[in-house]
Design an enzyme around this catalytic site. Structure first.
Site, PDB file in Angstrom:
ATOM      1  N   LYS A 176       0.790  -1.239  -0.118  1.00  0.00           N
ATOM      2  CA  LYS A 176       0.019  -0.008   0.261  1.00  0.00           C
ATOM      3  C   LYS A 176       0.997   1.170  -0.027  1.00  0.00           C
ATOM      4  O   LYS A 176       1.640   1.478   0.917  1.00  0.00           O
ATOM      5  CB  LYS A 176      -0.929   0.034   1.174  1.00  0.00           C
ATOM      6  N   GLY A 184       6.233   4.969   8.939  1.00  0.00           N
ATOM      7  CA  GLY A 184       5.143   5.916   9.130  1.00  0.00           C
ATOM      8  C   GLY A 184       5.228   6.287  10.526  1.00  0.00           C
ATOM      9  O   GLY A 184       6.430   6.355  11.254  1.00  0.00           O
ATOM     10  N   THR A 233       4.394   6.877  14.681  1.00  0.00           N
ATOM     11  CA  THR A 233       4.622   5.714  15.775  1.00  0.00           C
ATOM     12  C   THR A 233       3.100   5.413  16.082  1.00  0.00           C
ATOM     13  O   THR A 233       2.754   4.210  16.553  1.00  0.00           O
ATOM     14  CB  THR A 233       5.353   6.476  17.021  1.00  0.00           C
ATOM     15  N   LEU A 234       2.278   6.227  16.030  1.00  0.00           N
ATOM     16  CA  LEU A 234       0.735   6.168  16.436  1.00  0.00           C
ATOM     17  C   LEU A 234       0.228   4.850  15.495  1.00  0.00           C
ATOM     18  O   LEU A 234      -0.699   3.982  16.058  1.00  0.00           O
ATOM     19  CB  LEU A 234      -0.079   7.343  16.095  1.00  0.00           C
ATOM     20  N   GLY A 236       1.958   2.696  13.800  1.00  0.00           N
ATOM     21  CA  GLY A 236       2.854   1.677  13.850  1.00  0.00           C
ATOM     22  C   GLY A 236       2.287   0.803  15.162  1.00  0.00           C
ATOM     23  O   GLY A 236       2.310  -0.673  15.028  1.00  0.00           O
ATOM     24  N   GLU A 279       9.363   1.138  11.094  1.00  0.00           N
ATOM     25  CA  GLU A 279      10.249   2.306  10.902  1.00  0.00           C
ATOM     26  C   GLU A 279       9.567   3.460  10.997  1.00  0.00           C
ATOM     27  O   GLU A 279       8.639   4.072  10.343  1.00  0.00           O
ATOM     28  CB  GLU A 279      11.020   2.326   9.544  1.00  0.00           C
ATOM     29  N   CYS A 281      12.408  10.910   8.890  1.00  0.00           N
ATOM     30  CA  CYS A 281      12.029  10.371   9.907  1.00  0.00           C
ATOM     31  C   CYS A 281      13.446  10.457  11.211  1.00  0.00           C
ATOM     32  O   CYS A 281      13.325  10.643  12.192  1.00  0.00           O
ATOM     33  CB  CYS A 281      11.796   8.708  10.115  1.00  0.00           C
ATOM     34  N   GLU A 326       7.842  14.852  17.670  1.00  0.00           N
ATOM     35  CA  GLU A 326       8.286  14.891  16.430  1.00  0.00           C
ATOM     36  C   GLU A 326       7.454  16.062  15.439  1.00  0.00           C
ATOM     37  O   GLU A 326       6.250  15.940  15.601  1.00  0.00           O
ATOM     38  CB  GLU A 326       8.377  13.593  15.760  1.00  0.00           C
TER      39      GLU A 326
HETATM   40  P1  NAD Z   1       0.681   7.591   8.952  1.00  0.00           P
HETATM   41  O1  NAD Z   1       1.670   6.963   9.983  1.00  0.00           O
HETATM   42  O2  NAD Z   1      -0.518   8.147   9.223  1.00  0.00           O
HETATM   43  O3  NAD Z   1       0.826   6.971   7.354  1.00  0.00           O
HETATM   44  C1  NAD Z   1       1.528   6.176   7.030  1.00  0.00           C
HETATM   45  C2  NAD Z   1       1.140   5.113   6.005  1.00  0.00           C
HETATM   46  O4  NAD Z   1       0.309   4.531   6.972  1.00  0.00           O
HETATM   47  C3  NAD Z   1       0.135   5.630   4.929  1.00  0.00           C
HETATM   48  O5  NAD Z   1       0.335   4.843   3.907  1.00  0.00           O
HETATM   49  C4  NAD Z   1      -1.184   5.631   5.807  1.00  0.00           C
HETATM   50  O6  NAD Z   1      -2.349   5.366   4.724  1.00  0.00           O
HETATM   51  C5  NAD Z   1      -1.029   4.289   6.461  1.00  0.00           C
HETATM   52  N1  NAD Z   1      -1.968   4.020   7.581  1.00  0.00           N
HETATM   53  C6  NAD Z   1      -2.603   5.094   8.084  1.00  0.00           C
HETATM   54  N2  NAD Z   1      -3.609   4.564   9.261  1.00  0.00           N
HETATM   55  C7  NAD Z   1      -3.287   3.149   8.930  1.00  0.00           C
HETATM   56  C8  NAD Z   1      -3.815   2.029   9.839  1.00  0.00           C
HETATM   57  N3  NAD Z   1      -4.741   2.259  10.823  1.00  0.00           N
HETATM   58  N4  NAD Z   1      -3.369   0.814   9.574  1.00  0.00           N
HETATM   59  C9  NAD Z   1      -2.526   0.626   8.681  1.00  0.00           C
HETATM   60  N5  NAD Z   1      -1.910   1.427   7.976  1.00  0.00           N
HETATM   61  C10 NAD Z   1      -2.494   3.131   8.368  1.00  0.00           C
HETATM   62  O7  NAD Z   1       1.609   9.130   8.680  1.00  0.00           O
HETATM   63  P2  NAD Z   1       0.807  10.548   8.779  1.00  0.00           P
HETATM   64  O8  NAD Z   1      -0.386  10.628   9.353  1.00  0.00           O
HETATM   65  O9  NAD Z   1       0.992  10.595   7.129  1.00  0.00           O
HETATM   66  O10 NAD Z   1       1.822  11.373   9.201  1.00  0.00           O
HETATM   67  C11 NAD Z   1       1.949  11.489  10.503  1.00  0.00           C
HETATM   68  C12 NAD Z   1       3.157  11.750  11.314  1.00  0.00           C
HETATM   69  O11 NAD Z   1       3.986  10.514  11.198  1.00  0.00           O
HETATM   70  C13 NAD Z   1       3.984  12.831  10.628  1.00  0.00           C
HETATM   71  O12 NAD Z   1       4.149  13.876  11.350  1.00  0.00           O
HETATM   72  C14 NAD Z   1       5.453  12.335  11.171  1.00  0.00           C
HETATM   73  O13 NAD Z   1       5.710  12.532  12.465  1.00  0.00           O
HETATM   74  C15 NAD Z   1       5.496  10.607  10.879  1.00  0.00           C
HETATM   75  N6  NAD Z   1       5.857   9.984   9.688  1.00  0.00           N
HETATM   76  C16 NAD Z   1       6.900   9.494   9.895  1.00  0.00           C
HETATM   77  C17 NAD Z   1       7.417   8.878   8.659  1.00  0.00           C
HETATM   78  C18 NAD Z   1       8.837   8.016   8.584  1.00  0.00           C
HETATM   79  O14 NAD Z   1       9.251   8.088   7.532  1.00  0.00           O
HETATM   80  N7  NAD Z   1       9.083   7.344   9.793  1.00  0.00           N
HETATM   81  C19 NAD Z   1       6.859   9.130   7.416  1.00  0.00           C
HETATM   82  C20 NAD Z   1       5.860   9.943   7.250  1.00  0.00           C
HETATM   83  C21 NAD Z   1       5.272  10.508   8.497  1.00  0.00           C
END
Ligand code: NAD
Length: 499
Positions: free
Chosen positions: A192, A244, A246-247, A249, A267, A301, A398
């Site tokens: 995805k 993505g 931590t929440l 994750g 990650e 990140c 962050e």
């Molecule tokens: P996110 O974690 O919500 O999104 C990342 C991915 O996870 C997307 O593909 C999203 O569609 C998917 N996702 C969202 N909810 C999900 C669920 N319940 N189950 C499975 N997959 C799900 O990130 P965001 O909301 O776009 O960004 C929020 C914060 O995350 C940013 O402010 C930043 O702090 C952090 N972030 C970190 C990284 C990194 O490289 N580690 C990358 C993007 C964002």
């Protein structure tokens, strides 16, 4: 299946390009079961540039069917490692041949500068695929002599169908980081991509269809709580890898635990300390310090978001750092020399703005920037906060934007306590000319990466990942292949007595 027609600003080497933006399963495009679409915007112009298929849970099921069939018939142990490696290298070559197009799409969709997208993101993605092409088939097991009448051997078997969920900050690079080790190991994929930046991966699927058998790589986008949740809780997906927040994750791990206990690699976020000792080369430290946070508009990140400066050089170094940050050119992806682009989504722009407001409200000093840049798109000025207390929101959370938080430290002991005072542990850096000091502080920092006299330099052969709440498992290097294999032990009785 839906298509998109992207138009680039006048003066750019490419005028326009058409691409499929549906659900990619079995090397074919479809509209997706629900028939709905998601708007994709160009963050530099705040304009809709595509309407992509919104996948559903049923689409995930179809993708798993395809991936399972490919694993059982043409991929996994049906294709020797050397051949899997050859195909990965072929895809790397295609990424390079199509670098101009891939980078143009990435720049428009994500907002990052075209030159950076081409020379860094796309080239690094190709390099990563090639690296794993070279590692395919080299993940050997062991022969273990047990006793005279028995020996055992181990096989590193591909784990099967894997799920991968990636974010929007480095769309094509994260795509390659995930694809490389999984395909080298012999797994098949249901990926995805982020609904915010799906376009470069969709273009890459056209290249994938020229190289890999149908069903080996299946790609879709949709909302996290639907498609991401369907992947992480799927009973026939044998592993999930996520990059993505931590929440999210945490939600992925819960979903994995509540379904088939699939192994999880994560990650996640960071609040990485960048440490400048009084004996550092201050010009070098200022240069990497600015790069370490403002690269990709702070949406990394591993961003060096907390700068710690030794008291004795505080004023002198802050001035150098400030001058360096002042020289950053903020601009759209197709403007010459622009280094810092927009935030990639309106949501991220709002989140970063809220953090800046919180910093002001809690009494930190805005030393530079602190507001919106321009009137169009999601740009924020390069921002420096000083007079920051460790308890403030901007020092703890962050921000994931162009905002750097400056703090002082007295000596090594004080520094180590402050640097480690975070729930995260992704990266860190130490600037010092004293190599013994750098190595001893590196040992004390609780983070998966410690850079000495540099920042943000990632190498395919070097593992990358987090301590503490920054994640589980390592990406890149031979370590990442282990995430996609299961070790089988085969015990051989030669002439032992019967029980
Ligand atoms: P996110 O974690 O919500 O999104 C990342 C991915 O996870 C997307 O593909 C999203 O569609 C998917 N996702 C969202 N909810 C999900 C669920 N319940 N189950 C499975 N997959 C799900 O990130 P965001 O909301 O776009 O960004 C929020 C914060 O995350 C940013 O402010 C930043 O702090 C952090 N972030 C970190 C990284 C990194 O490289 N580690 C990358 C993007 C964002």
């Amino acid at each position: 299946a839906p298509t998109a027609s992207l138009t680039f600003p006048e003066g750019h080497s490419l005028k326009n390009i058409d691409l499929s933006v549906g659900v990619f399963i079995n090397n074919e495009w479809s509209a997706g079961e629900g028939g709905k679409t998601i708007e994709v915007r160009a963050p530099a112009y705040d304009k809709v540039i595509a309407n992509v298929a919104e996948a559903t849970e049923n689409d995930v099921d179809r993708a798993v069917d395809a991936a399972e069939k490919a694993f059982e018939t043409v991929w996994g142990e049906h294709t020797p490692g050397s051949e899997r490696g050859r195909l990965l290298m072929k895809l790397a070559d295609l990424f390079e041949e199509h670098a101009e197009t891939l980078a143009s799409i990435e720049a428009l969709d994500n907002g990052k500068a075209f030159g950076i997208a081409k020379n860094f993101d796309v080239m690094a993605a190709a390099g990563c695929l090639r690296f794993y092409g070279g590692l395919a088939g080299k993940n050997d097991g062991k022969t273990i002599e047990v006793n005279e009448s028995k020996f055992a051997f181990t096989r590193h078997e591909p784990i099967g169908v894997v799920g991968q969920i990636i974010p929007w900050n480095f769309p094509i690079l994260m795509f390659a980081w995930k694809l490389g080790p999984a395909l080298a190991a012999g797994c098949t994929i249901v990926m995805k991509v982020s609904e915010i930046t799906p376009l470069s991966a969709f273009y890459a699927c056209q290249l994938i269809a020229k190289v890999f058998p149908p069903g080996v790589v299946n790609v879709l986008t949709g909302y996290g709580n639907v498609v991401g949740a369907a992947i992480s809780s799927h009973m026939r997906i044998m592993k999930v890898a996520f990059t993505g927040s931590t929440l999210v994750g945490r939600q992925i791990m819960k979903a994995a635990a509540n379904s088939n206990l699939k192994p999880v690699t994560l990650e996640l976020g960071g609040k990485s300390p960048n440490i400048v000792f009084e004996d550092a080369d201050l010009d070098q430290a200022a240069s990497w310090g600015a790069f370490g946070l403002f690269f990709n508009a702070g949406q990394c990140c591993c961003a060096g978001s907390r700068i710690f400066i030794q008291e004795s050089i505080y004023d002198k170094f802050l001035e150098k750092l400030t001058n360096k940050i002042k020289s950053i050119k903020v601009g759209g992806p197709f403007e010459a020399d622009a280094f810092q682009g927009p935030l990639t989504s309106k949501l991220q722009y709002d989140r970063v703005s809220a953090h800046i407001q919180a910093g002001k409200d809690e009494g930190a000093t805005v030393h530079l920037g602190g507001g919106r840049h321009g009137t169009e798109g999601y740009f924020i000025e390069p921002t420096i906060f000083t007079d920051v207390e460790p308890s403030m929101k901007i020092a703890k959370e962050e921000i994931f934007g162009p905002v750097i938080v400056v703090q002082k430290f007295k000596d090594e002991k004080d520094l180590i306590a402050k640097a480690n005072d975070t729930m995260y542990g992704l990266a860190s850096a130490i600037f010092s000319r004293d190599i013994s000091r750098a190595i001893s502080v590196a040992k004390e920092i609780k983070a998966g990466t410690v850079w000495v006299n540099c920042y943000n330099t990632l190498e395919n052969g070097v593992p990358f990942g987090g301590f503490k709440m920054s994640g589980i498992g390592r990406e890149l290097s031979s370590e990442a292949i282990l995430n996609y294999t299961a070790v089988k032990a085969v015990h051989i009785n030669l002439n032992g007595p019967n029980p």
